[in-house]
Design an enzyme around this catalytic site. Structure first.
Site, PDB file in Angstrom:
ATOM      1  N   GLU A   1      -4.823  -3.220  -2.746  1.00  0.00           N
ATOM      2  CA  GLU A   1      -4.232  -1.887  -2.585  1.00  0.00           C
ATOM      3  C   GLU A   1      -2.735  -1.836  -2.892  1.00  0.00           C
ATOM      4  O   GLU A   1      -1.936  -1.459  -2.053  1.00  0.00           O
ATOM      5  CB  GLU A   1      -4.459  -1.414  -1.145  1.00  0.00           C
ATOM      6  CG  GLU A   1      -5.894  -1.049  -0.869  1.00  0.00           C
ATOM      7  CD  GLU A   1      -6.264   0.352  -1.312  1.00  0.00           C
ATOM      8  OE1 GLU A   1      -5.401   1.055  -1.874  1.00  0.00           O
ATOM      9  OE2 GLU A   1      -7.415   0.735  -1.103  1.00  0.00           O
TER      10      GLU A   1
ATOM     11  N   HIS B   1       0.811  -1.217   0.000  1.00  0.00           N
ATOM     12  CA  HIS B   1       0.000   0.000   0.000  1.00  0.00           C
ATOM     13  C   HIS B   1       0.850   1.275   0.000  1.00  0.00           C
ATOM     14  O   HIS B   1       0.587   2.218  -0.735  1.00  0.00           O
ATOM     15  CB  HIS B   1      -0.908  -0.044   1.232  1.00  0.00           C
ATOM     16  CG  HIS B   1      -2.143   0.760   1.091  1.00  0.00           C
ATOM     17  ND1 HIS B   1      -3.359   0.325   1.581  1.00  0.00           N
ATOM     18  CD2 HIS B   1      -2.377   1.958   0.533  1.00  0.00           C
ATOM     19  CE1 HIS B   1      -4.272   1.245   1.312  1.00  0.00           C
ATOM     20  NE2 HIS B   1      -3.705   2.243   0.691  1.00  0.00           N
TER      21      HIS B   1
ATOM     22  N   GLU C   1     -15.057  -4.075  -1.199  1.00  0.00           N
ATOM     23  CA  GLU C   1     -15.256  -3.527   0.149  1.00  0.00           C
ATOM     24  C   GLU C   1     -16.347  -2.477   0.060  1.00  0.00           C
ATOM     25  O   GLU C   1     -16.370  -1.666  -0.872  1.00  0.00           O
ATOM     26  CB  GLU C   1     -13.969  -2.879   0.692  1.00  0.00           C
ATOM     27  CG  GLU C   1     -12.867  -3.889   0.944  1.00  0.00           C
ATOM     28  CD  GLU C   1     -11.535  -3.263   1.367  1.00  0.00           C
ATOM     29  OE1 GLU C   1     -11.535  -2.161   1.953  1.00  0.00           O
ATOM     30  OE2 GLU C   1     -10.500  -3.894   1.101  1.00  0.00           O
TER      31      GLU C   1
HETATM   32  C1  IPT Z   1      -9.270  -0.281   2.451  1.00  0.00           C
HETATM   33  C2  IPT Z   1      -8.383  -1.465   2.699  1.00  0.00           C
HETATM   34  O1  IPT Z   1      -8.401  -2.338   1.612  1.00  0.00           O
HETATM   35  C3  IPT Z   1      -8.701  -2.220   3.928  1.00  0.00           C
HETATM   36  O2  IPT Z   1      -7.621  -3.048   4.236  1.00  0.00           O
HETATM   37  C4  IPT Z   1      -8.988  -1.273   5.055  1.00  0.00           C
HETATM   38  O3  IPT Z   1      -7.867  -0.477   5.300  1.00  0.00           O
HETATM   39  C5  IPT Z   1     -10.116  -0.385   4.679  1.00  0.00           C
HETATM   40  O4  IPT Z   1      -9.823   0.333   3.535  1.00  0.00           O
HETATM   41  C6  IPT Z   1     -10.428   0.611   5.749  1.00  0.00           C
HETATM   42  O5  IPT Z   1     -10.609   0.063   6.995  1.00  0.00           O
HETATM   43  S1  IPT Z   1      -8.213   0.868   1.685  1.00  0.00           S
HETATM   44  C7  IPT Z   1      -8.840   2.482   1.863  1.00  0.00           C
HETATM   45  C8  IPT Z   1      -7.730   3.430   1.534  1.00  0.00           C
HETATM   46  C9  IPT Z   1      -9.993   2.722   0.967  1.00  0.00           C
END
Ligand code: IPT
Length: 951
Positions: free
Chosen positions: A426, A385, A496
């Protein structure tokens, strides 16, 4: 020469056997207590002094001087790759190994389930190999090195920080150690190296068995047989035709394909997780079995047709959740029972899919998903990331990218539950992703590949590295607009969405209404299952570690970023799950359960209709009873409805029932024991309103005879024997995690200074006018009746985007029980209330509050029409004028909640803090994702409402 493999990105391991999908049962377990020492860095000499440590176990959770560390996507240090910190905790694990004398002549393999982040293996002082990837097993052939019946010393050195750490920059705790079981296993020198199964919805089965001999050369005349259930498989003649010598591909590597067609095959789906046993036997030339394996497989097909992802030809919805391997005490060392409990909880709350964010989860999880019925997006352990742009195209890392993906695929390929391979999370997008995608497409053409980074900037064009349009946290409008645009080419399944941090998951109902009604949308995966709070002792005199109902035992707390002195850190951003750190479901889980319900009810024109919303099965696994507000439940036979179909259900006669609102609730439970729920477990409880309220609110029956003048103090505030604080205007809530962007502009609402303008009296009526700087004016008309007070409130606010407009008062101690008519029983808010039911509910006040890891606004109930607080001090009843008001009764003022970092810092008040809101802002999901929708916002303007207080 020793190569410092921990800082060699081009080296992903050495001496390591290829990953495979087999379990070899003849094991010598090595779990238990090992000698241990923690070095400052991998180059430090190993000393003479040893302590002890549990294997498997994170050393960061075992008090050896190195602690857990939480960062979201920043690395714990500011320097870019290839920098590694000088302080690089390195655990040296050592123990004696003496395998049974009976293993003489056998092939002996060391299996290390997972080591974080680099594993170095030595036997009797000789280097054997090394491995990277903290979440996959590594195996090393020790044949000829360990001597059966004699002692050897096995040393496993685990280096915490490595070039691999840059690929493991996921949003969770940094831990270290050996986190999954360690064992040796034995096989015959002539052994199965791998078995791959392909089982289609037609019943066609192909089993590919791969064979090798420990001596390197295959003996002539070996053979493979296999069965599915009781049926034997046959050699695949078509495949065999171009092979030179029967069952002998070369003198070095053997490969046999066996096939069968299973008649009347029962298909695997998440709703009907039917599996078959396949047994594979490897025979020596004399026919004796040299090696064998058994696996459970499922017949099913995953395919993309147009813009739909189909399972067995059906466009299914993915009601998914992201899951980390997590445990509040061990960090991430899990028992079989832990894994089962996770998936059972998901099933009970209507989830049918899980994404193994963001690495291959414990391998036992997949067998459980096969058995219980969950679709899995299996994700590789790649998240760079902080340096995605750099590493996604870095040729030094190509090997690690491909290996992390390919080793996952080789491990999990036989699981019917796995329906999509994910290349990671990411990590920007680069050639290394395309390399990995290319490998998967060749190895396993039966499943789609996804990678969010590949589709991020272009939703329309087909992508090399993603067959799925899998955005994270898109706005609802944007996905609906895309699905309607005519330019959608890929199935849209959000990897997500709906960030579950604190009191959250607002607008899930709107999301699902849109998904279910918009062709092209197929669901998504809520972020995330777990609140990653680690159990931490705060009081040296505390009793045993423990918890109940989401709360850590006295003297303990759920720790988040910073609580271990971990700097820098990202605070409580790791507490963003649908379950508390002890797996107690948060109220949002009930919202999801109802939205995912197999049954939905509608009532219109006097007809009650039941719809079967499942994709593959009828309703025979369910039984139901209905009740109408205030009446006892009556068993009802559910009609025989095919998936997607509906039928009418006979209506109870309500004409004889007491007047007022009448709601019909269908309580649906499992009819028989299911692997994830005993018979009688509630599955859903859809509700429809049969009759609206006929009497105006508030209940004017109590308001006939005028009372004596309203007692007010010098500030124009009510004086009442059951109230320790008079009703006052409240415009603020303790910021929920989703309010982060508002917290500072709302400070003015928190500290409102009230100025009494005037009080006018007219018999039993008083009109009190107050001002709150330039933020609000409040006119409160209080009329006293015999035993009751009627409040007519008029509030004019001049502030954009408010959290609430309502009244707050506090009661004396001794009113400890709440009885209410409205939505419940669980916490609900204007934009998270689909799963709540209108009914008469009751609960002790102490149970109304939701103990979010970081204290915040909680415990509210939407649509409360009336409530009674009762106890030793007496009783007090409030009626509200509308069925859209929000009420909370807790032991905490908003300021108490806002001032605390952890739940254990809260000191409950003896009385109750009661909020009665005319309007309350929606929850949304803005801690990471969209805010609530416009109907749930509160803007400036004039608000009028009324309520009564009877005591
Ligand atoms: C996204 C991630 O994939 C996940 O691991 C977690 O961090 C989540 O967000 C937030 O809790 S990345 C985010 C920059 C959109």
């Amino acid at each position: 020469m020793t190569v410092a493999v921990w800082r060699e990105p081009a080296v992903s391991g050495w001496g390591r056997l290829p990953m495979h999908a087999l379990d070899h049962p003849e094991r010598f377990e090595l779990d238990g207590v090992w000698r241990f020492q923690l070095l400052h860095d991998p180059e430090e000499a190993v000393g003479e002094s040893w302590g002890e440590i549990a294997v498997p176990g994170c050393w960061t959770m075992q008090d050896v001087g190195d602690h857990p560390w939480y960062t979201n996507y920043r690395m714990p240090w500011p320097e870019p790759p290839p920098f590694l910190p000088a302080d690089n905790p390195t655990g040296v694990y050592e123990r004696e190994v003496e395998v049974p004398a009976g293993w003489a002549g056998r092939r002996i393999v060391l299996h290390v389930g997972a080591a974080e982040s680099v594993l170095l293996v030595e036997l009797d002082g000789e280097a054997v190999g090394a491995s990277k990837d903290s979440h996959l097993a590594a195996e090393f052939d020790l044949t000829g090195r360990v001597r059966p019946g004699e002692r050897s010393v096995l040393r496993l050195t685990v280096v915490k920080w490595s070039d691999g750490s840059y690929l493991e920059d996921q949003d969770h705790w940094w831990q270290a150690g050996i986190t999954r079981p360690v064992f040796l296993y034995a096989t015959d020198p002539l052994h199965l190296t791998d078995v791959r199964v392909s089982a289609d919805m037609t019943g066609e089965l192909a089993v590919d068995a791969f064979v090798a001999h420990g001596a390197g050369t295959l003996p002539a005349g070996w053979s493979v047989t296999a069965t599915v259930g009781d049926q034997p498989l046959e050699l695949d003649a078509a495949w065999w035709a171009d092979r030179v010598e029967q069952e002998r591909v070369s003198s070095y590597a053997g490969h046999t394909r066996l096939v069968a067609t299973v008649p009347d095959v029962r298909l695997w789906t998440a709703e009907t997780p039917y599996t078959y046993e396949v047994k594979v036997f490897l025979h020596r030339p004399d026919g004796a079995v040299a090696d064998q394996t058994s696996l459970r497989i499922g017949f099913r097909r995953v395919e993309i047709v147009g813009r739909d992802l189909l399972v067995n030809g059906v466009r299914v919805f993915f009601r998914g959740v992201n899951r980390h391997d997590f445990h509040p005490v061990t960090g991430r060392v899990l028992s079989a029972a832990d894994l089962r409990a996770d998936l059972v909880t998901m099933k009970r709350f209507g989830f049918n899919a899980v994404r193994t964010s963001h690495y291959p989860n414990d391998p036992r999880l997949l067998a459980l998903a096969d058995e219980l019925g969950l679709y899995v997006i299996d994700e590789a352990n790649i998240e760079c990331h902080a340096y995605g742009h750099e590493l996604a195209d870095d040729p030094l890392y190509t090997g690690q990218f491909v290996e992390r993906v390919s080793r996952m695929v080789r491990r999990d390929v036989n699981h019917p539950s796995v329906i999509i391979w994910s290349l990671g999370n990411e990590s920007d997008y680069g050639a290394n992703h395309d390399a990995a995608a290319g490998w998967v497409r060749r190895y396993d053409p039966t499943r789609p590949v996804q990678y969010e980074g590949a589709i991020r900037d272009d939703w329309e064009r087909p992508q090399t590295a993603s067959d799925i349009l899998c955005p994270m946290y898109p706005s609802l409008d944007s996905i609906v607009e895309h699905a309607r645009s005519g330019r959608q080419t890929l199935p849209l399944i959000m990897c997500e969405y709906s960030h579950a941090m604190g009191n959250s998951n607002g607008t899930l109902a709107e999301h699902w209404a849109a998904i279910e009604s918009t062709p092209g949308l197929q669901g998504g995966f809520i972020w995330e299952f777990w609140d990653h709070g680690l159990l931490q002792r705060t009081d040296p005199a505390a009793g045993d570690p423990g918890w109940s109902d989401g709360v850590a035992a006295p003297g303990w707390r759920w720790a988040y970023g910073g609580d271990f002195g971990d700097e820098p850190n990202d605070g409580n951003f790791c507490a963003d799950g649908l379950v508390f750190p002890d797996r107690t479901p948060k109220p949002a889980m009930y919202e999801h359960r109802e939205l995912a319900a197999p049954i939905r009810l509608t009532y219109s024109d006097g007809v009650l209709t039941v719809r079967n919303r499942q994709h593959f099965r009828d309703l025979s696994w369910l039984s139901a009873s209905y009740s109408v507000t205030g009446s006892s439940p009556v068993a009802v036979a559910l009609p025989d409805i095919r998936p997607g179909g509906s039928a009418a259900l006979a209506l109870p006669d309500i004409s004889e029932m007491s007047p007022g609102e009448a709601w019909l609730t269908l309580r649906v439970v499992t009819a028989h024991d299911e692997p994830w729920a005993p018979a009688g477990t509630e599955v859903c409880a859809p509700q429809v309103r049969l009759r609206a309220e006929t009497r105006p609110l508030p209940d004017r029956a109590a308001l006939r005879r005028p009372g004596s003048p309203v007692p007010l103090d010098d500030h124009g505030l009510l004086v009442h024997p059951l109230l320790s604080r008079a009703p006052e205007l409240s415009l603020w809530r303790a910021p929920i995690d989703n309010d982060r962007d508002h917290a500072s502009s709302w400070e003015v609402l928190a500290g409102l200074a009230r100025r009494l303008v005037d009080v006018r009296r007219d018999g039993a009526r008083a009109v009190v006018r107050a001002e709150y700087g330039d933020v609000a004016t409040h006119v409160q008309e209080i009329t006293a009746y015999d035993g009751a007070l009627l409040f007519a409130e008029t509030v004019t606010v001049r502030h954009d985007d408010l959290p609430r407009v309502g009244m707050v008062f506090e009661t004396v101690a001794g009113l400890d029980h709440l009885d209410w008519f409205g939505l419940g029983p669980w916490e609900c808010y204007p934009d998270r209330r689909f799963g709540a039911r209108v009914d008469r509910h009751a609960a002790p006040v102490d149970e109304l509050f939701t103990p979010y890891v970081r204290p915040q606004e909680s415990g509210g109930r939407f649509g409360v029409r009336r409530f009674t607080l009762a106890g030793a001090a007496g009783d007090l009843t409030v009626h509200l004028d509308d069925d859209r008001r929000q009420v909370s009764v807790t032991r905490y003022r908003a300021a108490d909640l806002a001032a605390a970092r952890h739940h254990d810092e809260l000191v409950p008040r003896a009385g109750c803090v009661v909020h009665v809101d005319a309007v309350h802002r929606g929850l949304g999901t803005a801690s990471c994702g969209p805010d609530t929708l416009p109907p749930y916002l509160i803007g400036p303007g004039t608000y009028t409402w009324s309520w009564t207080l009877t005591a």
